[in-house]
Structure formats: C-alpha cells, structure tokens
Design a protein around this motif. Structure first.
Motif, PDB file in Angstrom:
ATOM      1  N   ARG A   1      62.843 -26.214 -79.002  1.00  0.00           N
ATOM      2  CA  ARG A   1      62.947 -27.454 -79.783  1.00  0.00           C
ATOM      3  C   ARG A   1      64.351 -28.057 -79.685  1.00  0.00           C
ATOM      4  NH1 ARG A   1      58.488 -28.619 -82.314  1.00  0.00           N
ATOM      5  NH2 ARG A   1      56.999 -26.970 -82.881  1.00  0.00           N
TER       6      ARG A   1
ATOM      7  N   SER B   1      59.709 -33.877 -74.983  1.00  0.00           N
ATOM      8  CA  SER B   1      58.833 -33.293 -75.988  1.00  0.00           C
ATOM      9  C   SER B   1      58.948 -31.768 -75.935  1.00  0.00           C
ATOM     10  CB  SER B   1      57.382 -33.709 -75.743  1.00  0.00           C
ATOM     11  OG  SER B   1      56.864 -33.073 -74.581  1.00  0.00           O
ATOM     12  N   HIS B   2      58.645 -31.143 -77.050  1.00  0.00           N
ATOM     13  CA  HIS B   2      58.668 -29.680 -77.110  1.00  0.00           C
ATOM     14  C   HIS B   2      57.723 -29.087 -76.071  1.00  0.00           C
ATOM     15  CE1 HIS B   2      57.192 -25.774 -78.777  1.00  0.00           C
ATOM     16  NE2 HIS B   2      58.481 -25.569 -78.928  1.00  0.00           N
TER      17      HIS B   2
ATOM     18  N   ALA C   1      64.572 -29.632 -76.322  1.00  0.00           N
ATOM     19  CA  ALA C   1      63.822 -30.890 -76.314  1.00  0.00           C
ATOM     20  C   ALA C   1      64.645 -32.014 -76.923  1.00  0.00           C
ATOM     21  CB  ALA C   1      62.507 -30.714 -77.075  1.00  0.00           C
TER      22      ALA C   1
END
Length: 212
Positions: free
Chosen positions: A167, A176-177, A170
């Motif tokens: 995360r 995006s994750h 990202a």
C-alpha cells in the motif's frame, strides 16, 4: 462479456473488426489507430483483451504491447497481424503477447481466440505454436540468464527492499494496490522465488535497497 480494444492503423479494417465482434456479443470498449494511442487509451479503459496489429505508427505493436503489459498486468494482448514472419511472432511474444493470430483467420476463429486469451490461454495460428515452443526450448538449452524485470517491476522491487508495504508503494508510485501486488507476483514468478521474504533478500543482495 469480454471487453476488447481493437488497435489497427487501417480505419476500414479496424472498424469492420470492431463491428463484427460487437455482433457476436463481444464488448468493444475502444479502438486505437496507432501504438501510442493504444497505450494511452488502454490505461483509461482497462480492457480484458487488446487485439493488436504489429505494423503501427508512433509505437510498433510490440512496443505498445510491452507498455500495456507493464501498465496493466491483468490485460492480455492478442496480436492480429498479416505477417507470419518468425521474427515478428517471436518479437510479439517477447513483448508479452499471449497469442498471435494471422489476419486470414475466420471471424469464428478470432472470437474463439479472444475468449481463450481472456481466460489466460496462449493462442497461436496453426504452425506458429511450434515456433514459439521451439524458441523457449532453445533459450532453456542455453542456460538460465538473469531474469529480466520490467522497469516498473524493478522500481517496485527497490521499494520492497526498503521495507515499504504494498500500500505504501502504491501511494509512492501513484498505482493501485492491486497493480503493485501484480508486479510483486510477476517478479516472484520471473525470479522463481516463493514469498516476499525471499524477494526482499534477492533485492538487498543486489543493492536495490541503497539510495540512488
């Protein structure tokens, strides 16, 4: 319903294929006239399958394929080309294409190829599958080279080595994750590692945790 983008620099062919596929319950989410537009539009619409010509202006089909696969790991590319030259086929596969179909294929064959590509299968016109398999066997017989990660995979790996979570990576890379996780999984597969601990050790051993 499979979501498809059609890329070809000939407008009559491009629109004709898009129309024929629509009539067969395949959703055409976009079309593109050149390689650069294909990459830009694919990032916006995120198709399941990109139907890609090879001889394109701006970026070649192989270059566009590599860029799309790097940006969208879940999007698969099926090349639809008039060329049956071995060099073109191998270039497309090395760029990340899942399959290669010649333009002489019938519409039902194309529809089946799109469906199989969307399900993760490798699809090649008759005679080409043996060529690709032979190339893979040749590469294996030459011995293992250092696996080649894409620039984005290397960038993600560098941040993994620094201890960042998926995360956090990202957020740092404005991805995006899920995309980060896909890059991590692709790196694990290419490097033949089993988990993040091994991946981190691999990166540190190669100095990827050092500040640039």
């Amino acid at each position: 319903m499979v979501r498809v983008m059609v890329v070809d620099d000939h407008p009559i062919w491009r629109e004709g294929v898009a129309r024929d596929l629509t009539e067969r319950d395949i959703e055409i989410v976009a079309t593109a006239p050149d390689g650069a537009a294909a990459v830009r539009i694919a990032r916006a619409v995120r198709p399941d399958v990109v139907l890609m010509d090879l001889q394109l202006p701006e970026l070649s089909g192989a270059e566009a394929t590599a860029a799309i696969r790097e940006a969208l790991p879940d999007t698969r590319v099926l090349v639809l080309s008039a060329s049956t030259e071995h060099g073109h086929v191998l270039e497309a596969v090395r760029a990340g294409a899942s399959g290669y179909l010649v333009k002489s294929a019938g519409m039902e064959e194309l529809v089946d190829a799109i469906d199989r590509t969307a399900r993760g299968q490798a699809v090649f016109s008759p005679g080409l599958a043996g060529l690709v398999l032979g190339e893979y066997r040749r590469l294996e017989s030459e011995g293992p080279d250092e696996p080649r990660l894409t620039p984005r995979e290397t960038e993600v790996l560098r941040l993994v080595a620094k201890g960042l979570t998926a995360r956090a990576i990202a957020t740092r890379l404005t991805l995006s994750h899920r995309t980060v996780e896909n890059h991590v999984q692709n790196s694990l597969r290419k490097l033949q590692l089993t988990n993040r601990v091994e991946l981190t050790r691999y990166a540190i051993e190669r100095g990827l945790d050092a500040d640039e």
